[in-house]
Design an enzyme around this catalytic site. Structure first.
Site, PDB file in Angstrom:
ATOM      1  N   ASP A 152      67.483 110.378   1.937  1.00 22.65           N
ATOM      2  CA  ASP A 152      66.193 111.023   1.675  1.00 22.65           C
ATOM      3  C   ASP A 152      65.556 111.472   2.989  1.00 22.65           C
ATOM      4  O   ASP A 152      66.264 111.754   3.965  1.00 22.65           O
ATOM      5  CB  ASP A 152      65.290 110.025   0.922  1.00 22.65           C
ATOM      6  CG  ASP A 152      64.379 110.713  -0.078  1.00 22.65           C
ATOM      7  OD1 ASP A 152      63.477 111.439   0.379  1.00 22.65           O
ATOM      8  OD2 ASP A 152      64.553 110.541  -1.293  1.00 22.65           O
ATOM      9  N   ASP A 160      53.690  97.314   2.370  1.00 20.17           N
ATOM     10  CA  ASP A 160      54.227  96.709   1.147  1.00 20.17           C
ATOM     11  C   ASP A 160      55.756  96.760   1.097  1.00 20.17           C
ATOM     12  O   ASP A 160      56.352  96.591   0.025  1.00 20.17           O
ATOM     13  CB  ASP A 160      53.607  97.376  -0.090  1.00 20.17           C
ATOM     14  CG  ASP A 160      53.519  96.406  -1.272  1.00 20.17           C
ATOM     15  OD1 ASP A 160      53.857  95.224  -1.091  1.00 20.17           O
ATOM     16  OD2 ASP A 160      53.137  96.847  -2.378  1.00 20.17           O
ATOM     17  N   HIS A 185      58.303 110.936   1.264  1.00 13.78           N
ATOM     18  CA  HIS A 185      59.089 110.952   0.026  1.00 13.78           C
ATOM     19  C   HIS A 185      60.059 109.770  -0.031  1.00 13.78           C
ATOM     20  O   HIS A 185      60.086 109.009  -1.002  1.00 13.78           O
ATOM     21  CB  HIS A 185      59.844 112.281  -0.050  1.00 13.78           C
ATOM     22  CG  HIS A 185      60.530 112.533  -1.349  1.00 13.78           C
ATOM     23  ND1 HIS A 185      61.839 112.199  -1.557  1.00 13.78           N
ATOM     24  CD2 HIS A 185      60.092 113.087  -2.497  1.00 13.78           C
ATOM     25  CE1 HIS A 185      62.185 112.546  -2.791  1.00 13.78           C
ATOM     26  NE2 HIS A 185      61.133 113.091  -3.389  1.00 13.78           N
ATOM     27  N   ASN A 199      53.459  89.673  -3.626  1.00 15.66           N
ATOM     28  CA  ASN A 199      53.001  89.346  -2.272  1.00 15.66           C
ATOM     29  C   ASN A 199      51.497  89.552  -2.141  1.00 15.66           C
ATOM     30  O   ASN A 199      50.980  89.626  -1.039  1.00 15.66           O
ATOM     31  CB  ASN A 199      53.741  90.202  -1.229  1.00 15.66           C
ATOM     32  CG  ASN A 199      53.526  91.693  -1.449  1.00 15.66           C
ATOM     33  OD1 ASN A 199      53.205  92.116  -2.559  1.00 15.66           O
ATOM     34  ND2 ASN A 199      53.692  92.481  -0.416  1.00 15.66           N
ATOM     35  N   VAL A 203      51.787  97.045  -4.827  1.00 18.56           N
ATOM     36  CA  VAL A 203      52.532  97.286  -6.060  1.00 18.56           C
ATOM     37  C   VAL A 203      53.876  96.545  -6.066  1.00 18.56           C
ATOM     38  O   VAL A 203      54.245  95.921  -5.076  1.00 18.56           O
ATOM     39  CB  VAL A 203      52.788  98.806  -6.228  1.00 18.56           C
ATOM     40  CG1 VAL A 203      51.548  99.521  -6.675  1.00 18.56           C
ATOM     41  CG2 VAL A 203      53.314  99.410  -4.929  1.00 18.56           C
ATOM     42  N   ASN A 276      63.823 119.622 -10.926  1.00 18.75           N
ATOM     43  CA  ASN A 276      62.430 119.821 -11.338  1.00 18.75           C
ATOM     44  C   ASN A 276      62.155 121.248 -11.777  1.00 18.75           C
ATOM     45  O   ASN A 276      61.080 121.789 -11.544  1.00 18.75           O
ATOM     46  CB  ASN A 276      61.497 119.479 -10.163  1.00 18.75           C
ATOM     47  CG  ASN A 276      61.618 118.029  -9.744  1.00 18.75           C
ATOM     48  OD1 ASN A 276      61.849 117.149 -10.563  1.00 18.75           O
ATOM     49  ND2 ASN A 276      61.454 117.775  -8.456  1.00 18.75           N
ATOM     50  N   ALA A 286      73.546 115.907  -9.302  1.00 13.72           N
ATOM     51  CA  ALA A 286      73.377 115.147 -10.542  1.00 13.72           C
ATOM     52  C   ALA A 286      74.434 115.505 -11.586  1.00 13.72           C
ATOM     53  O   ALA A 286      74.816 114.680 -12.406  1.00 13.72           O
ATOM     54  CB  ALA A 286      71.976 115.388 -11.108  1.00 13.72           C
ATOM     55  N   ALA A 291      78.265 110.945 -10.712  1.00 16.62           N
ATOM     56  CA  ALA A 291      76.868 110.539 -10.525  1.00 16.62           C
ATOM     57  C   ALA A 291      76.190 110.300 -11.871  1.00 16.62           C
ATOM     58  O   ALA A 291      76.531 110.935 -12.865  1.00 16.62           O
ATOM     59  CB  ALA A 291      76.112 111.620  -9.767  1.00 16.62           C
ATOM     60  N   SER A 350      62.669 112.960  -8.749  1.00 14.51           N
ATOM     61  CA  SER A 350      62.854 112.116  -7.553  1.00 14.51           C
ATOM     62  C   SER A 350      62.332 110.709  -7.794  1.00 14.51           C
ATOM     63  O   SER A 350      62.867 109.748  -7.247  1.00 14.51           O
ATOM     64  CB  SER A 350      62.044 112.675  -6.385  1.00 14.51           C
ATOM     65  OG  SER A 350      62.643 113.785  -5.829  1.00 14.51           O
TER      66      SER A 350
END
Lengths: 573, 79
Positions: A152, A160, A185, A199, A203, A276, A286, A291, A350
């Site tokens: 990426d 976090d 991203h 924690n 999130v 998208n 994909a 995959a 994504s």
């Protein structure tokens, strides 16, 4: 920080607590978040003076204790804890900000931690994690020991992600020497996979115990050339990644396709975003057969308007729909060009893809022996949406981690449990019913573990995970990496030791026979299905090893049964 | 990003400039046929929502936008 701790030194306690709280060793603790207002703990950078801390935060801070000045640990009463944590989270010069927790020891030797789980304050906003039943994955190890490569824009260790294992990354983008994220991203995607969970901050993630391998193959603007992507995929395979997340796409590329197929052939699970375009026509990679292509759903479980669909969609997962308030996917990430971090709602295929990558990590850690077994559990348990059966919009359906874990536990461990119970009863055709049940029970638990425990709505703990596993899985949890698949453990050695040491004692001898039968059944299952893979023995050699050792176990049980029969005849004579 | 690329073609695209809200965002140009172009390069924010003329190279690039072909910009101005 207010803590009341009971030291309960027991094995169960030592094993418990997969959360990342700074809790004294040997004690299981849980946190109760005060509702609304309360005491906020602010950990300033060491050496900060109180006045500087007050100026930086705009709050009337006081040192937490008389000796806290050294560590620059301050506290303050605030009216809205969540708001203050969010406001201060990205501030430079702060090491940590969190509400003050009251720790309490828990019941049943730490096996059953009580209280709110997870305690991440924004958990309520993570509709996506609730939709897929993410907590079920945390009860079976949360992806422990599994490496997920994130190809990426890079991954930055935001607040976090501090409790998550993030490996040293590699950059394939010219001019960028490290895999630090200069976009936001990749860090968001990594958060969905393995955000530090329970924690008290921010999130949760799908597989918080998994380790992240950051591979930067997209520029700060989010673009990359085919050879950067292909090199990153090759690097992931070379570094031993188990899962590769590709939240990216573009036109068909031979080099990327070769890299994906090579990774798949090496037993790596590749998950890729469908695209998208909002139209029919899935992007590459994909569409590659190697995959798992993922389309995106919104909070209403309908296909998101931006999601591509068509041939190549294998699964769908929450990708968010920001037309609805709170409809995006919330994770911690960096804001390109700014310091600090931010919890951001993003949307896209994504964002859907890492839910599936995290789920694959969970299933591998839970004992799925092969990518095929992972796919079976994912596809066989997905929630059917749209047209009945598999379709071009949702593939096999929408990801359901809880159902996938259930599928794996019942189809793998449940099957082993049943087979070993039957095997134990049959082989132990000696003695009284009580003895037969002891042999069968021990065999069943050794082969399948208390497989039903994670199906109960209990908070995750390492002890729970251990008890729910077959004995052959134990080294993966208790020993350093590398021992999990050691051929000496995946053999008749332990049963033989148990049989020879405990055999002569009558009641423990029965248990040893049961253990031998159970391990034998698991070894035989591993030989037939490939669910066990001893190191240094690829393919047939491994199967032969497992089969031979299964046979040795069966012979030992038969020998014990024979001896017992003779002993019975002698006693009668 | 100006390496060999057999697919690379010079393009002039006229359309409406939008800021995409997919992933962490990016610039998209929607042409008269409704095709969406992902823009790589510097885009002045004040052009958002306006009709623009973009000149550049169509490139076989990958990315998280995944909503159409990528146009590597040489220039962009209000049309």
């Amino acid at each position: 920080m207010q803590r009341s701790l009971l030291a309960l030194p027991s094995l169960a306690l030592a094993l418990t607590g997969c959360g990342q709280h700074a809790v004294e060793p040997g004690a299981q603790a849980h946190a109760e978040l005060p509702a609304g207002g309360g005491l906020l703990v602010v950990d300033l950078a060491d050496g900060t003076e109180l006045d500087e801390g007050r100026a930086a935060t705009g709050l009337p801070l006081a040192w937490a204790t008389e000796r806290s000045a050294d560590e620059a640990l301050a506290v303050v009463e605030v009216a809205d804890l969540d708001a203050e944590v969010a406001r201060l989270a990205g501030l430079p010069g702060l090491e940590a900000v969190e509400p003050s927790y009251t720790y309490e020891a828990t019941g049943l030797g730490g096996l059953l931690p009580v209280g709110r789980y997870p305690d991440d304050p924004y958990w309520e906003r993570q509709w996506n994690m609730r939709t897929i039943g993410a907590p079920a994955g945390w009860r079976v190890g949360g992806g422990r020991g599994v490496t997920v490569a994130v190809v990426d824009t890079g991954v930055s260790r935001v607040a976090d992600l501090q409790g998550t294992e993030v490996l040293d990354g590699v950059s394939f983008v010219p001019g960028r020497r490290t895999a630090e994220d200069d976009n936001g991203h990749g860090t968001h995607v990594a958060g969905t996979i393995a955000q530090t969970t329970h924690n008290g901050l921010g999130v949760a993630g799908v597989a918080p115990q998994a380790r992240i391998l950051p591979l930067k193959a997209l520029s700060g603007q989010g673009f990359g050339q085919s050879e950067w992507i292909a090199s990153a995929i090759d690097e992931a395979v070379d570094q031993g990644a188990d899962v590769i997340n590709l939240s990216l796409g573009g036109p068909q590329s031979r080099v990327i396709q070769v890299a994906v197929e090579k990774a798949a052939a090496r037993g790596v699970i590749v998950v890729a975003a469908a695209g998208n375009s909002g139209r029919e026509g899935v992007g590459w990679p994909a569409r590659s057969p190697g995959a798992i292509g993922v389309s995106a759903t919104g909070p209403d479980d309908a296909l998101a308007p931006y999601s591509s669909w068509g041939e190549g969609v294998d699964l769908s997962a929450p990708g968010g729909d920001k037309r609805k308030a709170g409809g995006g996917i919330l994770q911690d990430t960096v804001d390109a060009g700014k310091a600090g971090h931010d919890f951001k709602e993003l949307q896209g295929t994504s964002m859907a893809t890492p839910h599936v990558a995290g789920a694959a990590a969970v299933l591998l850690a839970a004992g799925a022996g092969s990518p095929a077994e992972v796919r079976q559990a994912l596809y066989g348990s997905a929630v059917d949406l749209g047209e009945p059966g598999p379709d071009r919009k949702y593939g096999q359906g929408r990801l359901d981690v809880a159902a996938a874990v259930r599928h794996l536990l019942i189809h793998q461990r449940g099957l082993l449990f049943g087979l070993a119970a039957v095997g134990g009863l049959t082989l132990a055709s000696f003695g009284q019913m009580r003895r037969r049940l002891l042999v069968a029970g021990t065999a069943a638990v050794a082969a399948g573990g208390l497989f039903f425990l994670p199906l109960l709505p209990l908070p995750p703990s390492a002890a729970l995970d251990l008890l729910a596993r077959p004995i052959l899985h134990w080294p993966g949890l208790l020993l350093p990496p590398g021992w999990a698949h050691n051929p000496l453990w995946l053999s008749a050695l332990l049963p033989a030791l148990a049989t020879f040491v405990l055999g002569p004692t009558r009641s423990l001898g029965w248990a040893a026979a049961g253990l031998t039968a159970g391990v034998g059944v698991h070894l035989a299952h591993g030989a037939f299905t490939g669910s066990l893979s001893p190191t240094w023995m690829p393919g047939l050699a491994g199967q032969a090893w497992l089969g031979a050792n299964a046979l040795a176990c069966a012979l030992m049980v038969l020998a014990v049964a024979g001896v017992e029969k003779l002993r019975g005849q002698q006693e009668r004579a | 990003m100006s390496r060999r690329d057999p697919e690379a073609r010079d393009r002039v695209v006229v359309g409406t400039l939008e800021h995409s809200d997919l992933g962490t965002g990016g610039w998209t140009l929607v042409d008269a046929q409704g095709s969406r172009w992902s823009l790589a390069g510097v885009v002045p924010a004040e052009l958002a929502g306006r009709r623009v003329r973009a000149e550049g190279t169509e490139r076989a690039l990958y990315g998280f936008s995944m909503s159409g072909p990528v146009l590597e910009l040489r220039s962009i101005r209000a049309a």
